[in-house]
Design a protein around this motif. Structure first.
Motif, PDB file in Angstrom:
ATOM      1  N   GLU A 149      -3.265  11.224   9.564  1.00 18.05           N
ATOM      2  CA  GLU A 149      -2.112  11.597   8.740  1.00 18.05           C
ATOM      3  C   GLU A 149      -0.958  10.622   8.961  1.00 18.05           C
ATOM      4  O   GLU A 149      -0.255  10.243   8.015  1.00 18.05           O
ATOM      5  N   PHE A 150      -0.759  10.216  10.197  1.00 16.09           N
ATOM      6  CA  PHE A 150       0.263   9.214  10.495  1.00 16.09           C
ATOM      7  C   PHE A 150      -0.010   7.933   9.724  1.00 16.09           C
ATOM      8  O   PHE A 150       0.902   7.345   9.115  1.00 16.09           O
ATOM      9  N   ASN A 151      -1.258   7.476   9.723  1.00 15.46           N
ATOM     10  CA  ASN A 151      -1.626   6.245   9.023  1.00 15.46           C
ATOM     11  C   ASN A 151      -1.397   6.374   7.517  1.00 15.46           C
ATOM     12  O   ASN A 151      -0.935   5.436   6.865  1.00 15.46           O
ATOM     13  N   ARG A 152      -1.736   7.550   6.951  1.00 17.95           N
ATOM     14  CA  ARG A 152      -1.515   7.756   5.514  1.00 17.95           C
ATOM     15  C   ARG A 152      -0.020   7.708   5.200  1.00 17.95           C
ATOM     16  O   ARG A 152       0.387   7.100   4.204  1.00 17.95           O
ATOM     17  N   ASN A 153       0.776   8.337   6.040  1.00 15.81           N
ATOM     18  CA  ASN A 153       2.225   8.322   5.823  1.00 15.81           C
ATOM     19  C   ASN A 153       2.785   6.906   5.898  1.00 15.81           C
ATOM     20  O   ASN A 153       3.666   6.521   5.115  1.00 15.81           O
ATOM     21  N   HIS A 154       2.258   6.126   6.841  1.00 14.81           N
ATOM     22  CA  HIS A 154       2.744   4.754   6.989  1.00 14.81           C
ATOM     23  C   HIS A 154       2.356   3.901   5.777  1.00 14.81           C
ATOM     24  O   HIS A 154       3.173   3.132   5.268  1.00 14.81           O
TER      25      HIS A 154
END
Length: 281
Positions: A270-275
């Protein structure tokens, strides 16, 4: 009243010449000017120099502190870093002369008489006083670590926590991993080794040969990775109860803590998608 004798020659008043009148005027003017200058100086007393302020934020690395001292003292870049070796700082033996972690974040007065050595000594004296408090030494003993190791843990907490509220949980993750013999795997230690500050770590970063590579080396790094404040120190000696082993800040204000690796992987995704979304926007 005395009457003049008829034989006494008459008196004549002597009037000043033009040159005399000019000299008299200049003399009076000089007296007025001197009085205007000297009287305030004599009545005002000695002037007190107004100190400037140097603010050292929590979490700054020693390199950042050195640069800030160079700037405010208007000395050549690198002067304060060199002075650190000759400042006779009151560091613990475990520090081996490295002041990292002991340049206490606070506001310090700076005057014309301040030197790099005196300013660094002031910071280290403050750190020793704060970190030597009974509740710090007792907390370190309770956690099975030294005060110096506690400062190191606090420096990681300072660098990793997204908020003050998260500091206790981050400290718990550090202690839980140390207790289980797990590598800390903290990006902040890699950032310190690479002299950078970023939220993103590549696989290549995790392979660097450095004692600060907490992905490949177990235990704490050899020194603190910054200069922690009192809140981070409080978290290090009194971490929040919990079984967490992983955490990631998915977005600002949303840090996820878990003891499940599977759940952690979902949070990282989820962090990667947000980034990626932020980068494309």
């Amino acid at each position: 009243m005395v009457n003049e004798s008829p034989d006494t020659p008459p008196r004549h008043r002597r009037r000043p010449t033009r040159r005399g009148r000019l000299a008299l005027f200049i003399g009076i003017l000089l007296v007025v000017v001197v009085a205007a200058v000297l009287v305030p100086l004599l009545t005002r007393g000695p002037q007190v120099e107004r100190a400037r302020s140097l603010v050292i934020p929590e979490g700054w690395r020693a390199s950042q502190v050195y640069a800030a001292v160079d700037r405010i003292l208007a000395v050549e870049p690198g002067t304060t870093e060199k002075a650190a070796g000759t400042a006779d700082l009151p560091l613990p033996a475990a520090a081996k002369g490295n002041p990292e972690g002991y340049l206490f974040p606070a506001t310090y007065p700076v005057t014309s008489g301040t030197t790099p050595q005196s300013l660094l000594r002031y910071m280290a004296d403050t750190a020793v006083q704060r970190f030597g408090a009974d509740h710090i030494t007792e907390g370190a003993r309770r956690n099975g670590v030294s005060v110096y190791q506690t400062v190191t843990i606090a420096s990681i907490v300072q660098a990793e926590a997204d908020s003050v509220a998260d500091m206790g949980k981050v400290a718990r993750v550090v202690h839980n991993r140390l207790d289980r013999g797990m590598p800390l795997q903290m990006d902040s230690t890699l950032n310190y080794a690479l002299n950078r500050s970023t939220l993103h770590t590549t696989e290549g970063d995790t392979k660097i040969d450095s004692p600060y590579n907490s992905y490949e080396r177990k235990g704490l790094p050899p020194t603190p990775i910054g200069n922690p404040g009192e809140q981070a120190m409080s978290a290090a000696i009194d971490p929040t109860p919990g079984s967490w082993l992983y955490f990631v800040t998915v977005k600002p204000g949303d840090t996820r803590f878990t003891s499940s690796y599977t759940e952690h992987q979902k949070n990282v995704a989820e962090f990667n998608r947000n980034h990626r979304g932020a980068s494309s926007g």
